[in-house]
Design a protein around this motif. Sequence first.
Motif, PDB file in Angstrom:
ATOM      1  N   LEU A   1      53.020  53.031  22.215  1.00 22.80           N
ATOM      2  CA  LEU A   1      51.986  52.179  23.087  1.00 22.80           C
ATOM      3  C   LEU A   1      52.516  51.369  24.118  1.00 22.80           C
ATOM      4  O   LEU A   1      53.584  50.497  23.563  1.00 22.80           O
ATOM      5  CB  LEU A   1      51.018  51.633  22.102  1.00 22.80           C
ATOM      6  N   ILE A   2      52.352  51.194  25.190  1.00 18.38           N
ATOM      7  CA  ILE A   2      52.979  50.288  26.320  1.00 18.38           C
ATOM      8  C   ILE A   2      51.846  49.344  26.690  1.00 18.38           C
ATOM      9  O   ILE A   2      50.918  49.838  27.378  1.00 18.38           O
ATOM     10  CB  ILE A   2      53.618  51.037  27.460  1.00 18.38           C
ATOM     11  N   GLN A   3      52.161  47.986  26.548  1.00 17.79           N
ATOM     12  CA  GLN A   3      51.138  47.253  26.889  1.00 17.79           C
ATOM     13  C   GLN A   3      51.808  46.130  27.895  1.00 17.79           C
ATOM     14  O   GLN A   3      52.804  45.934  27.644  1.00 17.79           O
ATOM     15  CB  GLN A   3      50.849  46.362  25.828  1.00 17.79           C
ATOM     16  N   GLY A   4      50.957  45.717  28.899  1.00 18.04           N
ATOM     17  CA  GLY A   4      51.104  44.614  29.859  1.00 18.04           C
ATOM     18  C   GLY A   4      51.017  45.302  31.315  1.00 18.04           C
ATOM     19  O   GLY A   4      50.685  46.085  31.294  1.00 18.04           O
ATOM     20  N   GLU A   5      51.356  44.258  32.098  1.00 19.72           N
ATOM     21  CA  GLU A   5      51.491  44.388  33.523  1.00 19.72           C
ATOM     22  C   GLU A   5      52.210  45.868  33.867  1.00 19.72           C
ATOM     23  O   GLU A   5      53.522  45.553  33.612  1.00 19.72           O
ATOM     24  CB  GLU A   5      52.001  43.506  34.308  1.00 19.72           C
ATOM     25  N   ASN A   6      51.710  46.744  34.331  1.00 14.96           N
ATOM     26  CA  ASN A   6      52.476  48.025  34.525  1.00 14.96           C
ATOM     27  C   ASN A   6      51.819  48.796  35.689  1.00 14.96           C
ATOM     28  O   ASN A   6      51.386  49.747  35.405  1.00 14.96           O
ATOM     29  CB  ASN A   6      52.259  48.727  33.118  1.00 14.96           C
ATOM     30  N   ARG A   7      52.225  48.218  36.953  1.00  9.74           N
ATOM     31  CA  ARG A   7      51.749  48.809  38.007  1.00  9.74           C
ATOM     32  C   ARG A   7      52.696  50.129  38.373  1.00  9.74           C
ATOM     33  O   ARG A   7      51.989  50.814  39.288  1.00  9.74           O
ATOM     34  CB  ARG A   7      51.403  47.941  39.224  1.00  9.74           C
ATOM     35  N   ASP A   8      53.847  50.054  37.908  1.00 14.12           N
ATOM     36  CA  ASP A   8      54.604  51.048  38.335  1.00 14.12           C
ATOM     37  C   ASP A   8      55.598  51.301  37.005  1.00 14.12           C
ATOM     38  O   ASP A   8      56.718  50.628  36.749  1.00 14.12           O
ATOM     39  CB  ASP A   8      55.542  50.899  39.482  1.00 14.12           C
ATOM     40  N   MET A   9      55.421  52.092  36.074  1.00 16.21           N
ATOM     41  CA  MET A   9      56.318  52.366  34.693  1.00 16.21           C
ATOM     42  C   MET A   9      57.735  52.546  35.102  1.00 16.21           C
ATOM     43  O   MET A   9      58.512  52.117  34.594  1.00 16.21           O
ATOM     44  CB  MET A   9      55.631  53.344  33.831  1.00 16.21           C
ATOM     45  N   ALA A  10      58.024  53.436  36.151  1.00 20.59           N
ATOM     46  CA  ALA A  10      59.278  53.868  36.381  1.00 20.59           C
ATOM     47  C   ALA A  10      60.020  52.496  36.830  1.00 20.59           C
ATOM     48  O   ALA A  10      61.251  52.450  36.228  1.00 20.59           O
ATOM     49  CB  ALA A  10      59.513  54.810  37.458  1.00 20.59           C
ATOM     50  N   ALA A  11      59.639  51.766  37.603  1.00 20.45           N
ATOM     51  CA  ALA A  11      60.065  50.365  37.898  1.00 20.45           C
ATOM     52  C   ALA A  11      60.288  49.597  36.954  1.00 20.45           C
ATOM     53  O   ALA A  11      61.185  48.659  36.801  1.00 20.45           O
ATOM     54  CB  ALA A  11      59.616  49.583  39.209  1.00 20.45           C
ATOM     55  N   ASP A  12      59.433  49.521  36.096  1.00 18.65           N
ATOM     56  CA  ASP A  12      59.557  48.777  34.754  1.00 18.65           C
ATOM     57  C   ASP A  12      60.625  48.888  33.674  1.00 18.65           C
ATOM     58  O   ASP A  12      61.347  48.349  32.916  1.00 18.65           O
ATOM     59  CB  ASP A  12      58.370  48.648  33.755  1.00 18.65           C
ATOM     60  N   VAL A  13      61.188  50.355  33.749  1.00 17.01           N
ATOM     61  CA  VAL A  13      62.141  50.644  32.465  1.00 17.01           C
ATOM     62  C   VAL A  13      63.443  50.844  33.689  1.00 17.01           C
ATOM     63  O   VAL A  13      63.572  51.279  34.580  1.00 17.01           O
ATOM     64  CB  VAL A  13      61.867  52.213  32.139  1.00 17.01           C
ATOM     65  N   GLN A  14      64.527  49.998  32.662  1.00 20.48           N
ATOM     66  CA  GLN A  14      65.900  50.089  33.364  1.00 20.48           C
ATOM     67  C   GLN A  14      66.863  50.354  31.951  1.00 20.48           C
ATOM     68  O   GLN A  14      66.726  50.294  31.140  1.00 20.48           O
ATOM     69  CB  GLN A  14      66.343  48.761  33.410  1.00 20.48           C
ATOM     70  N   TYR A  15      67.609  51.731  32.705  1.00 17.22           N
ATOM     71  CA  TYR A  15      68.910  51.863  31.933  1.00 17.22           C
ATOM     72  C   TYR A  15      70.019  51.153  32.260  1.00 17.22           C
ATOM     73  O   TYR A  15      70.232  50.775  33.378  1.00 17.22           O
ATOM     74  CB  TYR A  15      68.858  53.323  32.067  1.00 17.22           C
ATOM     75  N   ALA A  16      71.060  51.228  31.326  1.00 15.37           N
ATOM     76  CA  ALA A  16      72.373  50.849  31.642  1.00 15.37           C
ATOM     77  C   ALA A  16      73.052  51.503  32.492  1.00 15.37           C
ATOM     78  O   ALA A  16      72.799  52.598  32.769  1.00 15.37           O
ATOM     79  CB  ALA A  16      73.090  50.628  30.377  1.00 15.37           C
ATOM     80  N   PRO A  17      73.885  50.731  33.427  1.00 20.56           N
ATOM     81  CA  PRO A  17      74.613  51.814  34.575  1.00 20.56           C
ATOM     82  C   PRO A  17      75.451  52.881  34.216  1.00 20.56           C
ATOM     83  O   PRO A  17      75.590  53.931  34.548  1.00 20.56           O
ATOM     84  CB  PRO A  17      75.701  50.630  35.086  1.00 20.56           C
ATOM     85  N   ALA A  18      75.922  52.716  32.809  1.00 17.99           N
ATOM     86  CA  ALA A  18      76.588  53.903  32.229  1.00 17.99           C
ATOM     87  C   ALA A  18      75.894  55.260  31.899  1.00 17.99           C
ATOM     88  O   ALA A  18      76.259  56.230  31.830  1.00 17.99           O
ATOM     89  CB  ALA A  18      77.105  53.482  30.710  1.00 17.99           C
ATOM     90  N   THR A  19      74.424  54.968  31.813  1.00 16.05           N
ATOM     91  CA  THR A  19      73.651  56.078  31.806  1.00 16.05           C
ATOM     92  C   THR A  19      73.580  56.712  32.740  1.00 16.05           C
ATOM     93  O   THR A  19      73.421  58.045  32.825  1.00 16.05           O
ATOM     94  CB  THR A  19      72.097  55.644  31.212  1.00 16.05           C
ATOM     95  N   GLY A  20      73.435  56.245  34.018  1.00 15.76           N
ATOM     96  CA  GLY A  20      73.449  56.738  35.501  1.00 15.76           C
ATOM     97  C   GLY A  20      74.621  57.448  35.612  1.00 15.76           C
ATOM     98  O   GLY A  20      74.843  58.498  36.166  1.00 15.76           O
ATOM     99  N   GLU A  21      75.819  56.951  35.121  1.00 10.71           N
ATOM    100  CA  GLU A  21      77.188  57.485  35.359  1.00 10.71           C
ATOM    101  C   GLU A  21      77.039  58.835  34.737  1.00 10.71           C
ATOM    102  O   GLU A  21      77.779  59.820  35.109  1.00 10.71           O
ATOM    103  CB  GLU A  21      78.387  56.361  34.806  1.00 10.71           C
ATOM    104  N   LYS A  22      76.684  58.975  33.291  1.00  6.62           N
ATOM    105  CA  LYS A  22      76.571  60.089  32.481  1.00  6.62           C
ATOM    106  C   LYS A  22      75.795  61.044  33.149  1.00  6.62           C
ATOM    107  O   LYS A  22      76.322  62.345  33.196  1.00  6.62           O
ATOM    108  CB  LYS A  22      76.065  59.817  31.143  1.00  6.62           C
ATOM    109  N   ILE A  23      74.667  60.895  33.781  1.00  4.00           N
ATOM    110  CA  ILE A  23      73.963  61.779  34.523  1.00  4.00           C
ATOM    111  C   ILE A  23      74.617  62.415  35.587  1.00  4.00           C
ATOM    112  O   ILE A  23      74.675  63.675  35.905  1.00  4.00           O
ATOM    113  CB  ILE A  23      72.502  61.143  35.012  1.00  4.00           C
ATOM    114  N   GLU A  24      75.161  61.668  36.266  1.00  2.00           N
ATOM    115  CA  GLU A  24      76.046  62.071  37.402  1.00  2.00           C
ATOM    116  C   GLU A  24      76.927  62.842  37.140  1.00  2.00           C
ATOM    117  O   GLU A  24      77.522  64.075  37.749  1.00  2.00           O
ATOM    118  CB  GLU A  24      76.410  60.591  38.325  1.00  2.00           C
TER     119      GLU A  24
END
Length: 201
Positions: free
Chosen positions: A148-171
């Motif tokens: 369950l996700i509660q709160g101001e959530n006009r753009d869920m993708a912009a609300d979620v942040q991963y650490a830079p290391a996760t982006g590096e792993k994807i790349e």
Amino acid sequence: MPTLNPTPAEMERRIVRAKTIQPKKRRFEASGGIPAKALESIAADSIYLYMAPGEGVGATSQNPGVVGFPGLTVNVCRCPVGQGPDLHAHARTLETFMCLSGQFEVLWGDEGQYKTVLDEHDMISVPPNVMRAFRNSGKTPEAVLLVLIQGENRDMAADVQYAPATGEKIERDFGTDVRHRIEEMGWRFDAVLGSKAGEAA
């Protein structure tokens, strides 16, 4: 105010049938050209969006089972043993997990240094700006988690942040193009970790 009497056909549009709802990753793979394996490496294996608000950027485009009121999103995650999302933080929303079947390990903290185990019907609520992750830690082939996700959530993708290391792993694992496609959908790999910020100060 008089009560309403919706017909069974009208109410059917407000019912989510588990046998027909499709996991998000299949839609992302079809529409965004993102391999399901890339999404599985940072998100739960299968995320079913049962309900989402009918307002905000990308709300109804997520194709929820039911369009609800602002402030609440309901997902069901199904994970094989050992699988779950990478550490991530929600900037503005409260995320609550309830184990429906199996067993989940929930981790939190910048390095995932704290953890607890949820057995069936246990629940944990994680406040905004706390890095968190979960994984099926049981012996059942698949565990099911209500999210369950509660709160101001006009753009869920912009609300979620991963650490830079996760982006590096994807790349590293899937290529620069796949990382860019994920970022184009609004997912971010720019979380500023408190412990790292403290070290830099």
